[in-house]
Design a protein around this motif. Structure first.
Motif, PDB file in Angstrom:
ATOM      1  N   ILE A  73     -30.874  67.985  53.021  1.00 21.60           N
ATOM      2  CA  ILE A  73     -29.694  67.205  53.389  1.00 21.60           C
ATOM      3  C   ILE A  73     -29.665  66.992  54.907  1.00 21.60           C
ATOM      4  CG2 ILE A  73     -27.160  67.237  53.472  1.00 21.60           C
ATOM      5  CD1 ILE A  73     -27.300  68.746  50.739  1.00 21.60           C
ATOM      6  N   ALA A  74     -29.972  68.044  55.655  1.00 17.98           N
ATOM      7  CA  ALA A  74     -30.041  67.920  57.114  1.00 17.98           C
ATOM      8  C   ALA A  74     -31.151  66.955  57.518  1.00 17.98           C
ATOM      9  CB  ALA A  74     -30.265  69.288  57.750  1.00 17.98           C
ATOM     10  N   GLY A  75     -32.257  66.973  56.789  1.00 15.61           N
ATOM     11  CA  GLY A  75     -33.353  66.040  57.062  1.00 15.61           C
ATOM     12  C   GLY A  75     -32.927  64.598  56.844  1.00 15.61           C
ATOM     13  N   CYS A  76     -32.170  64.345  55.784  1.00 14.36           N
ATOM     14  CA  CYS A  76     -31.660  62.995  55.528  1.00 14.36           C
ATOM     15  C   CYS A  76     -30.704  62.561  56.631  1.00 14.36           C
ATOM     16  CB  CYS A  76     -30.971  62.939  54.171  1.00 14.36           C
ATOM     17  SG  CYS A  76     -32.090  63.118  52.778  1.00 14.36           S
ATOM     18  N   ALA A  77     -29.850  63.471  57.077  1.00 12.26           N
ATOM     19  CA  ALA A  77     -28.923  63.164  58.168  1.00 12.26           C
ATOM     20  C   ALA A  77     -29.689  62.889  59.463  1.00 12.26           C
ATOM     21  CB  ALA A  77     -27.939  64.313  58.367  1.00 12.26           C
ATOM     22  N   TRP A  78     -30.776  63.622  59.673  1.00 11.84           N
ATOM     23  CA  TRP A  78     -31.614  63.422  60.854  1.00 11.84           C
ATOM     24  C   TRP A  78     -32.225  62.023  60.836  1.00 11.84           C
ATOM     25  CZ3 TRP A  78     -36.751  62.345  61.660  1.00 11.84           C
ATOM     26  CH2 TRP A  78     -37.238  62.554  62.952  1.00 11.84           C
ATOM     27  N   ALA A 116     -29.552  59.480  61.665  1.00 13.92           N
ATOM     28  CA  ALA A 116     -29.247  59.510  63.103  1.00 13.92           C
ATOM     29  C   ALA A 116     -30.340  58.794  63.901  1.00 13.92           C
ATOM     30  CB  ALA A 116     -29.094  60.949  63.583  1.00 13.92           C
ATOM     31  N   ALA A 117     -31.592  59.017  63.533  1.00 18.47           N
ATOM     32  CA  ALA A 117     -32.704  58.357  64.226  1.00 18.47           C
ATOM     33  C   ALA A 117     -32.646  56.847  64.030  1.00 18.47           C
ATOM     34  CB  ALA A 117     -34.032  58.908  63.723  1.00 18.47           C
ATOM     35  N   CYS A 118     -32.244  56.405  62.839  1.00 14.33           N
ATOM     36  CA  CYS A 118     -32.124  54.968  62.576  1.00 14.33           C
ATOM     37  C   CYS A 118     -30.963  54.350  63.348  1.00 14.33           C
ATOM     38  CB  CYS A 118     -31.971  54.719  61.082  1.00 14.33           C
ATOM     39  SG  CYS A 118     -33.483  55.037  60.161  1.00 14.33           S
ATOM     40  N   LEU A 119     -29.934  55.113  63.626  1.00 15.59           N
ATOM     41  CA  LEU A 119     -28.822  54.607  64.430  1.00 15.59           C
ATOM     42  C   LEU A 119     -29.193  54.495  65.912  1.00 15.59           C
ATOM     43  CD1 LEU A 119     -25.802  56.530  62.880  1.00 15.59           C
ATOM     44  CD2 LEU A 119     -26.308  54.083  62.692  1.00 15.59           C
ATOM     45  N   ILE A 120     -30.070  55.356  66.363  1.00 16.76           N
ATOM     46  CA  ILE A 120     -30.484  55.346  67.764  1.00 16.76           C
ATOM     47  C   ILE A 120     -31.560  54.295  68.026  1.00 16.76           C
ATOM     48  CG2 ILE A 120     -31.663  56.736  69.524  1.00 16.76           C
ATOM     49  CD1 ILE A 120     -30.128  59.123  68.374  1.00 16.76           C
ATOM     50  N   ILE A 173     -33.548  57.509  75.410  1.00 12.97           N
ATOM     51  CA  ILE A 173     -34.324  58.640  75.924  1.00 12.97           C
ATOM     52  C   ILE A 173     -33.654  59.985  75.641  1.00 12.97           C
ATOM     53  CG2 ILE A 173     -35.243  59.714  78.016  1.00 12.97           C
ATOM     54  CD1 ILE A 173     -35.773  56.850  79.040  1.00 12.97           C
ATOM     55  N   LEU A 174     -32.413  60.166  76.032  1.00 15.01           N
ATOM     56  CA  LEU A 174     -31.746  61.455  75.834  1.00 15.01           C
ATOM     57  C   LEU A 174     -31.528  61.776  74.349  1.00 15.01           C
ATOM     58  CD1 LEU A 174     -30.489  63.988  77.014  1.00 15.01           C
ATOM     59  CD2 LEU A 174     -28.334  62.734  77.158  1.00 15.01           C
ATOM     60  N   PRO A 175     -30.907  60.877  73.569  1.00 17.17           N
ATOM     61  CA  PRO A 175     -30.722  61.222  72.156  1.00 17.17           C
ATOM     62  C   PRO A 175     -32.048  61.344  71.409  1.00 17.17           C
ATOM     63  CG  PRO A 175     -29.813  59.039  72.600  1.00 17.17           C
ATOM     64  CD  PRO A 175     -30.251  59.613  73.898  1.00 17.17           C
ATOM     65  N   GLY A 176     -33.040  60.564  71.820  1.00 17.61           N
ATOM     66  CA  GLY A 176     -34.355  60.664  71.186  1.00 17.61           C
ATOM     67  C   GLY A 176     -35.025  61.998  71.455  1.00 17.61           C
ATOM     68  N   THR A 177     -34.847  62.516  72.660  1.00 17.72           N
ATOM     69  CA  THR A 177     -35.394  63.829  72.998  1.00 17.72           C
ATOM     70  C   THR A 177     -34.722  64.922  72.170  1.00 17.72           C
ATOM     71  OG1 THR A 177     -35.854  63.072  75.241  1.00 17.72           O
ATOM     72  CG2 THR A 177     -35.781  65.451  74.882  1.00 17.72           C
ATOM     73  N   VAL A 178     -33.409  64.833  72.065  1.00 18.13           N
ATOM     74  CA  VAL A 178     -32.670  65.812  71.259  1.00 18.13           C
ATOM     75  C   VAL A 178     -33.111  65.735  69.802  1.00 18.13           C
ATOM     76  CG1 VAL A 178     -30.376  66.448  70.421  1.00 18.13           C
ATOM     77  CG2 VAL A 178     -30.711  65.872  72.828  1.00 18.13           C
ATOM     78  N   LEU A 179     -33.225  64.512  69.282  1.00 19.12           N
ATOM     79  CA  LEU A 179     -33.670  64.346  67.899  1.00 19.12           C
ATOM     80  C   LEU A 179     -35.101  64.850  67.703  1.00 19.12           C
ATOM     81  CD1 LEU A 179     -32.339  60.905  66.676  1.00 19.12           C
ATOM     82  CD2 LEU A 179     -31.891  63.121  65.683  1.00 19.12           C
ATOM     83  N   LEU A 219     -36.755  67.235  69.405  1.00 21.88           N
ATOM     84  CA  LEU A 219     -36.798  68.696  69.404  1.00 21.88           C
ATOM     85  C   LEU A 219     -36.126  69.269  68.163  1.00 21.88           C
ATOM     86  CD1 LEU A 219     -36.027  69.328  73.173  1.00 21.88           C
ATOM     87  CD2 LEU A 219     -38.238  69.493  72.014  1.00 21.88           C
ATOM     88  N   GLY A 220     -35.018  68.653  67.771  1.00 20.69           N
ATOM     89  CA  GLY A 220     -34.347  69.090  66.549  1.00 20.69           C
ATOM     90  C   GLY A 220     -35.184  68.838  65.311  1.00 20.69           C
ATOM     91  N   GLY A 221     -35.945  67.750  65.339  1.00 17.22           N
ATOM     92  CA  GLY A 221     -36.810  67.426  64.204  1.00 17.22           C
ATOM     93  C   GLY A 221     -37.903  68.459  63.990  1.00 17.22           C
ATOM     94  N   ILE A 222     -38.431  68.991  65.075  1.00 16.66           N
ATOM     95  CA  ILE A 222     -39.468  70.022  64.956  1.00 16.66           C
ATOM     96  C   ILE A 222     -38.881  71.272  64.302  1.00 16.66           C
ATOM     97  CG2 ILE A 222     -41.001  71.540  66.269  1.00 16.66           C
ATOM     98  CD1 ILE A 222     -41.236  69.175  68.296  1.00 16.66           C
ATOM     99  N   ALA A 223     -37.711  71.686  64.763  1.00 22.47           N
ATOM    100  CA  ALA A 223     -37.052  72.850  64.158  1.00 22.47           C
ATOM    101  C   ALA A 223     -36.704  72.566  62.700  1.00 22.47           C
ATOM    102  CB  ALA A 223     -35.794  73.214  64.948  1.00 22.47           C
ATOM    103  N   LEU A 224     -36.272  71.363  62.432  1.00 28.19           N
ATOM    104  CA  LEU A 224     -35.914  70.975  61.072  1.00 28.19           C
ATOM    105  C   LEU A 224     -37.129  71.027  60.143  1.00 28.19           C
ATOM    106  CD1 LEU A 224     -33.669  69.929  59.233  1.00 28.19           C
ATOM    107  CD2 LEU A 224     -34.234  67.620  59.991  1.00 28.19           C
TER     108      LEU A 224
END
Length: 85
Positions: A6-11, A14-18, A27-33, A35-40
């Motif tokens: 579910i978190a992966g789908c939300a990720w 979010a990436a499609c919105l950015i 740049i900033l939200p993409g970096t956060v996404l 790094l979060g994607g790797i943890a995810l």
């Protein structure tokens, strides 16, 4: 569906919105996404197994393919041409 999927789908959403934002605002939200994607991906792998990790890895690679091209250029010391628009 497990919480990690579910978190992966939300990720992905979010990436499609950015994605349609101008490059400078990505740049900033993409970096956060990123790094979060790797943890995810690790969370998905721990909860669902390696097959779903591979599926997530393909999604991650697809959404960040241009970023993956930029990192080696930055490591070589090349200046990236980021439009002002």
């Amino acid at each position: 569906m497990t919480p990690s999927l579910i978190a992966g789908c939300a990720w992905v959403l979010a990436a499609c919105l950015i994605a349609p934002l101008p490059i400078r605002k990505q740049i900033l939200p993409g970096t956060v996404l990123g790094l979060g994607g790797i943890a995810l991906l690790f969370w998905i792998g721990a909860e669902n197994g390696w097959i779903w990790t591979v599926v997530g890895l393909f999604a991650f690679g697809s959404l960040f393919r241009n970023g993956f091209k930029a990192v080696p250029a930055l490591l070589r010391g090349e200046k990236l041409d980021i439009p002002d628009v």
